[in-house]
Design a protein around this motif. Structure first.
Motif, PDB file in Angstrom:
ATOM      1  N   SER A 263      33.877  25.721  49.684  1.00 24.98           N
ATOM      2  CA  SER A 263      34.168  26.504  48.476  1.00 24.98           C
ATOM      3  C   SER A 263      33.792  27.972  48.628  1.00 24.98           C
ATOM      4  O   SER A 263      34.083  28.785  47.750  1.00 24.98           O
ATOM      5  CB  SER A 263      33.417  25.914  47.274  1.00 24.98           C
ATOM      6  OG  SER A 263      32.015  26.056  47.425  1.00 24.98           O
ATOM      7  N   MET A 264      33.146  28.310  49.741  1.00 26.44           N
ATOM      8  CA  MET A 264      32.728  29.687  50.007  1.00 26.44           C
ATOM      9  C   MET A 264      33.628  30.377  51.031  1.00 26.44           C
ATOM     10  O   MET A 264      33.418  31.540  51.354  1.00 26.44           O
ATOM     11  CB  MET A 264      31.295  29.704  50.530  1.00 26.44           C
ATOM     12  CG  MET A 264      30.313  28.854  49.765  1.00 26.44           C
ATOM     13  SD  MET A 264      28.734  28.739  50.653  1.00 26.44           S
ATOM     14  CE  MET A 264      27.937  27.393  49.744  1.00 26.44           C
ATOM     15  N   ASP A 265      34.611  29.670  51.551  1.00 23.79           N
ATOM     16  CA  ASP A 265      35.399  30.109  52.704  1.00 23.79           C
ATOM     17  C   ASP A 265      36.517  31.065  52.294  1.00 23.79           C
ATOM     18  O   ASP A 265      37.596  30.645  51.868  1.00 23.79           O
ATOM     19  CB  ASP A 265      35.968  28.870  53.403  1.00 23.79           C
ATOM     20  CG  ASP A 265      36.674  29.189  54.703  1.00 23.79           C
ATOM     21  OD1 ASP A 265      36.828  30.382  55.025  1.00 23.79           O
ATOM     22  OD2 ASP A 265      37.065  28.241  55.400  1.00 23.79           O
ATOM     23  N   ILE A 266      36.282  32.358  52.455  1.00 20.54           N
ATOM     24  CA  ILE A 266      37.298  33.347  52.073  1.00 20.54           C
ATOM     25  C   ILE A 266      38.513  33.300  52.991  1.00 20.54           C
ATOM     26  O   ILE A 266      39.626  33.591  52.556  1.00 20.54           O
ATOM     27  CB  ILE A 266      36.729  34.780  52.034  1.00 20.54           C
ATOM     28  CG1 ILE A 266      36.256  35.231  53.425  1.00 20.54           C
ATOM     29  CG2 ILE A 266      35.619  34.916  51.001  1.00 20.54           C
ATOM     30  CD1 ILE A 266      35.980  36.707  53.521  1.00 20.54           C
ATOM     31  N   LEU A 267      38.314  32.953  54.258  1.00 18.21           N
ATOM     32  CA  LEU A 267      39.453  32.903  55.175  1.00 18.21           C
ATOM     33  C   LEU A 267      40.463  31.858  54.718  1.00 18.21           C
ATOM     34  O   LEU A 267      41.673  32.092  54.734  1.00 18.21           O
ATOM     35  CB  LEU A 267      38.980  32.606  56.596  1.00 18.21           C
ATOM     36  CG  LEU A 267      38.115  33.669  57.265  1.00 18.21           C
ATOM     37  CD1 LEU A 267      37.753  33.252  58.682  1.00 18.21           C
ATOM     38  CD2 LEU A 267      38.814  35.028  57.273  1.00 18.21           C
ATOM     39  N   SER A 268      39.978  30.712  54.280  1.00 10.95           N
ATOM     40  CA  SER A 268      40.877  29.657  53.834  1.00 10.95           C
ATOM     41  C   SER A 268      41.580  30.032  52.534  1.00 10.95           C
ATOM     42  O   SER A 268      42.802  29.867  52.394  1.00 10.95           O
ATOM     43  CB  SER A 268      40.113  28.343  53.650  1.00 10.95           C
ATOM     44  OG  SER A 268      39.697  27.829  54.889  1.00 10.95           O
ATOM     45  N   SER A 269      40.833  30.542  51.575  1.00  8.91           N
ATOM     46  CA  SER A 269      41.447  30.848  50.277  1.00  8.91           C
ATOM     47  C   SER A 269      42.504  31.939  50.400  1.00  8.91           C
ATOM     48  O   SER A 269      43.575  31.855  49.793  1.00  8.91           O
ATOM     49  CB  SER A 269      40.381  31.248  49.249  1.00  8.91           C
ATOM     50  OG  SER A 269      39.839  32.517  49.516  1.00  8.91           O
ATOM     51  N   GLN A 270      42.228  32.939  51.217  1.00  8.16           N
ATOM     52  CA  GLN A 270      43.172  34.044  51.351  1.00  8.16           C
ATOM     53  C   GLN A 270      44.341  33.671  52.268  1.00  8.16           C
ATOM     54  O   GLN A 270      45.473  34.087  52.049  1.00  8.16           O
ATOM     55  CB  GLN A 270      42.454  35.286  51.870  1.00  8.16           C
ATOM     56  CG  GLN A 270      41.283  35.738  51.006  1.00  8.16           C
ATOM     57  CD  GLN A 270      41.654  36.006  49.558  1.00  8.16           C
ATOM     58  OE1 GLN A 270      42.358  36.967  49.250  1.00  8.16           O
ATOM     59  NE2 GLN A 270      41.192  35.153  48.651  1.00  8.16           N
ATOM     60  N   SER A 271      44.077  32.866  53.290  1.00  8.05           N
ATOM     61  CA  SER A 271      45.145  32.431  54.196  1.00  8.05           C
ATOM     62  C   SER A 271      46.139  31.539  53.481  1.00  8.05           C
ATOM     63  O   SER A 271      47.341  31.545  53.779  1.00  8.05           O
ATOM     64  CB  SER A 271      44.556  31.688  55.393  1.00  8.05           C
ATOM     65  OG  SER A 271      43.798  32.556  56.210  1.00  8.05           O
ATOM     66  N   ASN A 272      45.671  30.742  52.544  1.00  2.00           N
ATOM     67  CA  ASN A 272      46.552  29.879  51.775  1.00  2.00           C
ATOM     68  C   ASN A 272      47.610  30.712  51.044  1.00  2.00           C
ATOM     69  O   ASN A 272      48.801  30.402  51.074  1.00  2.00           O
ATOM     70  CB  ASN A 272      45.722  29.071  50.778  1.00  2.00           C
ATOM     71  CG  ASN A 272      46.501  27.940  50.154  1.00  2.00           C
ATOM     72  OD1 ASN A 272      47.060  27.106  50.844  1.00  2.00           O
ATOM     73  ND2 ASN A 272      46.550  27.916  48.833  1.00  2.00           N
ATOM     74  N   LEU A 273      47.171  31.783  50.412  1.00  2.00           N
ATOM     75  CA  LEU A 273      48.104  32.659  49.719  1.00  2.00           C
ATOM     76  C   LEU A 273      48.999  33.407  50.701  1.00  2.00           C
ATOM     77  O   LEU A 273      50.183  33.630  50.439  1.00  2.00           O
ATOM     78  CB  LEU A 273      47.338  33.661  48.856  1.00  2.00           C
ATOM     79  CG  LEU A 273      46.621  33.075  47.634  1.00  2.00           C
ATOM     80  CD1 LEU A 273      45.735  34.124  46.986  1.00  2.00           C
ATOM     81  CD2 LEU A 273      47.621  32.528  46.625  1.00  2.00           C
ATOM     82  N   ALA A 274      48.428  33.796  51.843  1.00  2.00           N
ATOM     83  CA  ALA A 274      49.213  34.530  52.840  1.00  2.00           C
ATOM     84  C   ALA A 274      50.350  33.679  53.391  1.00  2.00           C
ATOM     85  O   ALA A 274      51.467  34.164  53.600  1.00  2.00           O
ATOM     86  CB  ALA A 274      48.299  34.994  53.975  1.00  2.00           C
ATOM     87  N   GLY A 275      50.074  32.393  53.646  1.00  2.00           N
ATOM     88  CA  GLY A 275      51.119  31.511  54.140  1.00  2.00           C
ATOM     89  C   GLY A 275      52.258  31.354  53.150  1.00  2.00           C
ATOM     90  O   GLY A 275      53.441  31.347  53.518  1.00  2.00           O
ATOM     91  N   TYR A 276      51.897  31.242  51.883  1.00  2.00           N
ATOM     92  CA  TYR A 276      52.901  31.148  50.810  1.00  2.00           C
ATOM     93  C   TYR A 276      53.751  32.416  50.744  1.00  2.00           C
ATOM     94  O   TYR A 276      54.983  32.369  50.751  1.00  2.00           O
ATOM     95  CB  TYR A 276      52.185  30.909  49.485  1.00  2.00           C
ATOM     96  CG  TYR A 276      52.984  31.213  48.246  1.00  2.00           C
ATOM     97  CD1 TYR A 276      53.959  30.338  47.788  1.00  2.00           C
ATOM     98  CD2 TYR A 276      52.762  32.391  47.533  1.00  2.00           C
ATOM     99  CE1 TYR A 276      54.697  30.613  46.648  1.00  2.00           C
ATOM    100  CE2 TYR A 276      53.493  32.678  46.390  1.00  2.00           C
ATOM    101  CZ  TYR A 276      54.453  31.793  45.952  1.00  2.00           C
ATOM    102  OH  TYR A 276      55.181  32.078  44.819  1.00  2.00           O
TER     103      TYR A 276
END
Length: 373
Positions: free
Chosen positions: A127-140
């Motif tokens: 829940s602290m992982d900024i790479l995952s949260s931002q990459s999810n939006l980037a892929g979309y």
């Protein structure tokens, strides 16, 4: 405990490190929140929204004065935070491997810099992982950009005037961004295929209804999946992969590349020769462009045309979805600080596992092992 929210000054950065939602949560923990005027403007958050949530809004000098923690999206220049007290925490995406000189300056200023992109990929830190949260939006968003640049439709359409064939989309790199790109391209009606050097992603690709494209009967990468990331491929694997993918890329309308290796230049996945085999009007979106690129000839922040193929050098793509990206980023920061909040001390107290993983500087020195080699 005073927490300062800084306004981002980079022209292409629209995100903000806190939202009214996380401001309320920090205040509930007992913190005082000061927000720099205009911090949320480019993410569609007015100063009044922060004030309604209980924060004070002021200029940067007043915001950082006596602040114990400074929250940011990108690391600020030290001259822009003159007056910050020694031992204050600076928490955000600090890009320490590329911004080493800035890290040295944080150390000299007595700041304890905490790089959120160094968060370990362990269960309790998800829940602290900024790479995952931002990459999810980037892929979309990468798929939406590709659809906008592509001069044809994505889904198959059967009309009285004839049939429109579905676009063929190929996703290279099946991490968080790649998985979301697969899902989005499928939702838009494309025929989707994907590849990765980690064989474990085959089932993930299939689960999303895409076709996996893999080198068979050859070991993949060294340290496959270590820490949740891919690492360098062997020369033998690179050669076999290039031969397999060259024929596949020639048949694609859309190619999206997402491959990044922490601490190293991105791997070259698409060569100029391969681009030349694609039909005119095809589109490539390179999500690694800002770090050097997966595609030969890519230019960060620009769209170039080679052999009739449009190559989009995506730069800070999550920031183009500033409202949602900020909401997720801000929650990552809150989840991080609140997880270690000591009620008796009235502040967060980090443990060794995560503290040592994200801490760059302390006591006037650079302390992270990845920066001391």
């Amino acid at each position: 405990m005073k927490i300062a929210i800084l306004r981002e000054t980079t022209d292409y950065e629209r995100r903000v490190s806190a939202t009214p939602e996380t401001v309320k949560k920090f205040i509930a923990l007992g913190a005082d929140i000061a927000v720099e005027a205009g911090a949320g403007e480019r993410a569609s958050i007015a100063d009044s929204a922060y004030q309604d949530a209980g924060a004070t809004v002021a200029d940067r000098g007043a915001v950082i004065e006596n602040a114990d923690i400074l929250l940011c999206v990108r690391g600020p220049a030290t001259e822009s935070i003159v007056g910050v007290k020694r031992d204050a925490w600076l928490v955000g995406s600090l890009d320490p491997l590329a911004q080493r000189l800035l890290v040295d300056r944080y150390a000299a200023a007595g700041i304890e810099a905490l790089a959120m992109e160094f968060m370990p990929r362990i269960t309790r830190a998800q829940s602290m992982d900024i790479l995952s949260s931002q990459s999810n939006l980037a892929g979309y968003k990468a798929v939406l950009i590709a659809a906008s640049e592509y001069g044809r439709a994505f889904p198959m359409m059967m009309t009285a005037a004839g049939t429109v064939s579905a676009a063929r989309a190929f996703i290279m790199g099946v991490g968080v961004a790649g998985l979301q790109a697969i899902a989005t391209a499928r939702r838009l009606g494309a025929q989707v295929s994907a590849t990765d050097v980690r064989s474990a992603t085959r089932e993930q690709i299939l689960s999303l209804g895409a076709k996996p494209v893999f080198v068979e009967q050859l070991a993949g990468i060294e340290g496959e999946g270590a820490g949740g990331y891919a690492s360098e491929m062997s020369p033998e694997y690179q050669k076999a992969q290039a031969e397999l993918l060259s024929g596949h890329i020639a048949k694609q309308d859309i190619v999206i590349t997402t491959a990044l290796i922490p601490g190293r230049a991105p791997p070259r996945l698409v060569s100029d020769t391969q681009i030349a085999t694609m039909r005119a009007g095809s589109v490539i979106v390179d999500l690694a462009a800002e770090s050097g690129g997966n595609v030969e000839g890519v230019v960060a922040g620009e769209t170039v045309v080679r052999h009739g193929v449009r190559i989009v050098g995506a730069r800070n793509i999550a920031s183009s979805l500033a409202a949602d990206a900020s909401a997720l980023f801000a929650r990552n920061l809150f989840n991080f600080l609140s997880a270690f909040w000591d009620k008796n001390a009235g502040k967060p107290v980090l443990d060794e596992e995560i503290g040592n993983a994200v801490r760059l500087t302390r006591g006037g020195k650079v302390v992270h092992e990845r920066l001391l080699g």
